[in-house]
Design a protein around this motif. Structure first.
Motif, PDB file in Angstrom:
ATOM      1  N   VAL A   1      19.331 -23.642   0.059  1.00  0.00           N
ATOM      2  CA  VAL A   1      18.325 -24.242   0.947  1.00  0.00           C
ATOM      3  C   VAL A   1      18.338 -25.583   1.133  1.00  0.00           C
TER       4      VAL A   1
ATOM      5  N   LEU B   1      11.630 -22.499   6.223  1.00  0.00           N
ATOM      6  CA  LEU B   1      12.901 -21.595   6.181  1.00  0.00           C
ATOM      7  C   LEU B   1      13.351 -20.755   7.504  1.00  0.00           C
TER       8      LEU B   1
ATOM      9  N   HIS C   1      12.686 -32.312  -3.107  1.00  0.00           N
ATOM     10  CA  HIS C   1      11.940 -31.849  -1.884  1.00  0.00           C
ATOM     11  C   HIS C   1      13.263 -32.280  -0.848  1.00  0.00           C
ATOM     12  N   CYS C   2      12.706 -31.943   0.420  1.00  0.00           N
ATOM     13  CA  CYS C   2      13.699 -32.023   1.527  1.00  0.00           C
ATOM     14  C   CYS C   2      14.127 -33.551   1.690  1.00  0.00           C
TER      15      CYS C   2
ATOM     16  N   LEU D   1      10.777 -23.378  -2.065  1.00  0.00           N
ATOM     17  CA  LEU D   1      11.760 -22.685  -1.011  1.00  0.00           C
ATOM     18  C   LEU D   1      12.868 -21.882  -1.478  1.00  0.00           C
TER      19      LEU D   1
ATOM     20  N   SER E   1       6.024 -22.462   3.781  1.00  0.00           N
ATOM     21  CA  SER E   1       7.579 -22.342   3.272  1.00  0.00           C
ATOM     22  C   SER E   1       8.049 -21.436   4.218  1.00  0.00           C
TER      23      SER E   1
ATOM     24  N   TYR F   1      13.287 -18.120  -0.488  1.00  0.00           N
ATOM     25  CA  TYR F   1      14.717 -18.021   0.196  1.00  0.00           C
ATOM     26  C   TYR F   1      15.152 -16.740  -0.614  1.00  0.00           C
TER      27      TYR F   1
END
Length: 542
Positions: free
Chosen positions: A275, A211, A321-322, A258, A207, A262
């Protein structure tokens, strides 16, 4: 009677008698089978002592070898009474164990939280490389693989840089992730063969690495304290390969992890959406469109980084998620069909997923013959296709060396995640139907609809023809279903085909138009001459 004064001989004699009685008692309940007679290097015979005298002799001795074998004799008797286990009994026990494991899996209720999947074998086929990271691993699926270990030292550099820059302790990050460990484990498919410490360490390490990459691409790595010639944390050629690895479905980290880390870095634990916005900026080069982020978008991003404003690009959506964030950004303000449910999916016979029903429309060459025109549509939404009055308008699609992996992972996520529409799959299958040959690609490129950086048009045609080979898809469950029906009705109208043939053969260039006009004029003059000749014959002038 012969007196025996050797206590060892007497003890072993009594042991032999006890064993003989035990074995005889056990054999009465089992079939008689021939057994080999045990032999010893020395035979000793003892006289028959009365039972009372045997007990007195044992009580007078300070050392009793029989006591040392008491437990062994009891176990032997127990085993003789039970008998040996048969293969059938072991098979039944294994079935019961499997049912118990299934009951635990079913009672866990983790299926609803699952969001990071392993790609099914049916989708991998010859495209396995598109789903397996080549440089960096994130999460447990590819953790510890030999070819990916080289990046671990750079991950630790990222953690160290964060701690130096924020003047924080690593324990803060470990404790934060440990609180979310169970929730994070539930996001992954199957059992994760890692203990608690290993899992937490991996999550913190991966993570922090993610980041640092997000923040470095958005605001500059030099600002974060990295050297200009850093092998990883710099805008170098390897960044594109890292981006491709980090967008893969098996290489994801839950977004809430994340967000939490962050928040610790920025002292904003309750801030959401930053994020996700950083992820969109990081993956922007993978967008299948040649429209980059606007200056307005970059200004909003910088303001959110500087904490002067709270900017959430997906305010009404909860990203998993991304990859999910990236997909949602592609479909923003786009088609929003109702989420799929298995009850609705299988309750109508007309909605059976069948490979024979995946043909939505005809190819570009066939549609051209039917009079369909293709034009570029000016929008950055590559999926937004329109059809009206015989004109198919499609936005421009940019194809590069990462497009194949991107589309395959997006399709795999839509196939695996139930609460997810199939819009990307619908669009890719629509293009697969349009493109059958390099000539189709060439014409779409001529119309400005497809722009590619591959070797030739044949590679583009092969790309789309292979993307959905193992994808089971129903055309009725597509946002392009109605548009496809309109195109097919236009294609089936014969007058449109005749008109297209006339245009292609006789009006395809100026000389053909002049020749056709001259032929028409000649026919008219010939008709007029014939008419006046016949008219003058029947009605001569007075």
């Amino acid at each position: 009677m012969v007196a025996v004064f050797n206590k060892d001989l007497l003890s072993w004699y009594l042991i032999t008698l006890k064993l003989k009685e035990t074995v005889d008692a056990g054999l009465q309940n089992t079939p008689t089978t021939p057994t080999p007679t045990p032999t010893t290097s020395r035979s000793i015979s003892f006289p028959e002592f009365p039972l009372q005298q045997q007990r007195q002799l044992l009580q007078r001795e300070e050392y009793h070898p029989v006591d040392s074998l008491k437990i062994t004799l009891e176990e032997n008797v127990h085993n003789v009474e039970e008998g040996p286990k048969t293969p059938e009994s072991e098979w039944v026990i294994s079935i019961k164990d499997k049912l118990e494991q299934a009951k635990q899996d079913n009672d866990a209720g983790s299926w609803a939280k699952l969001s990071i999947y392993r790609v099914p074998l049916s989708l991998r086929r010859d495209d396995d490389k598109a789903y397996i990271p080549q440089i960096v691993s994130l999460g447990p699926y590819h953790h510890g693989k030999k070819r990916l270990r080289n990046m671990d030292r750079h991950k630790w550099r990222a953690v160290l840089q964060i701690l130096k820059r924020t003047d924080q302790e690593i324990k803060m990050y470990i404790d934060a992730v440990r609180e979310l460990e169970d929730k994070a484990r539930a996001c992954y498919e199957g059992t994760i063969a890692m203990n608690s410490n290993e899992f937490v360490e991996m999550m913190v390490l991966d993570s922090c690495f993610v980041l640092e990459l997000f923040r470095g691409v958005a605001g500059g790595f030099k600002h974060l304290g990295y050297a200009r010639n850093d092998p990883v944390f710099a805008m170098r050629g390897s960044m594109h390969s890292i981006q491709r690895d980090m967008i893969m479905i098996e290489n994801q980290i839950p977004l809430f992890i994340l967000d939490r880390l962050y928040g610790i870095q920025s002292d904003m634990p309750d801030e959401k959406g930053i994020v996700a916005r950083l992820a969109l900026r990081f993956f922007d080069p993978l967008m299948p469109t040649d429209e980059p982020l606007t200056k307005s978008d970059l200004t909003k991003l910088e303001s959110s980084m500087g904490r002067s404003a709270s900017f959430d690009p997906l305010a009404d959506l909860a990203g998993l998620h991304c990859l999910d964030v990236f997909r949602r950004s592609l479909l923003q303000t786009g088609p929003k069909p109702t989420p799929r449910t298995w009850i609705k999916r299988w309750s109508h016979s007309s909605r059976v997923a069948d490979k024979r029903r995946q043909q939505m429309i005809h190819s570009v060459s066939e549609l051209k013959e039917a009079g369909v025109k293709f034009k570029k549509r000016k929008t950055d939404r590559f999926w937004d296709v329109k059809f009206k009055n015989g004109i198919l308008k499609m936005p421009r699609l940019l194809i590069h060396d990462g497009t194949k992996s991107l589309f395959l992972n997006l399709i795999a996520f839509e196939q695996c995640h139930l609460d997810c529409t199939n819009d990307i799959t619908s669009y890719v299958i629509f293009l697969d139907n349009l493109i059958d040959s390099p000539e189709d690609v060439k014409y779409l490129h001529y119309c400005g609809i497809i722009e590619h950086w591959l070797g030739n048009d044949a590679e583009v045609a092969d790309l789309f023809n292979r993307l959905c080979q193992e994808v089971v898809f129903d055309v009725n469950d597509s946002y392009l279903s109605q548009l496809s029906q309109q195109i097919n009705r236009y294609y089936d109208h014969r007058w449109n085909a005749w008109r297209a043939t006339l245009r292609h053969k006789y009006f395809n260039n100026p000389w053909a138009i002049i020749s056709f006009a001259a032929a028409v004029i000649l026919i008219l003059f010939t008709f007029a001459q014939t008419f006046y000749g016949v008219y003058g014959y029947y009605r001569p002038p007075q």
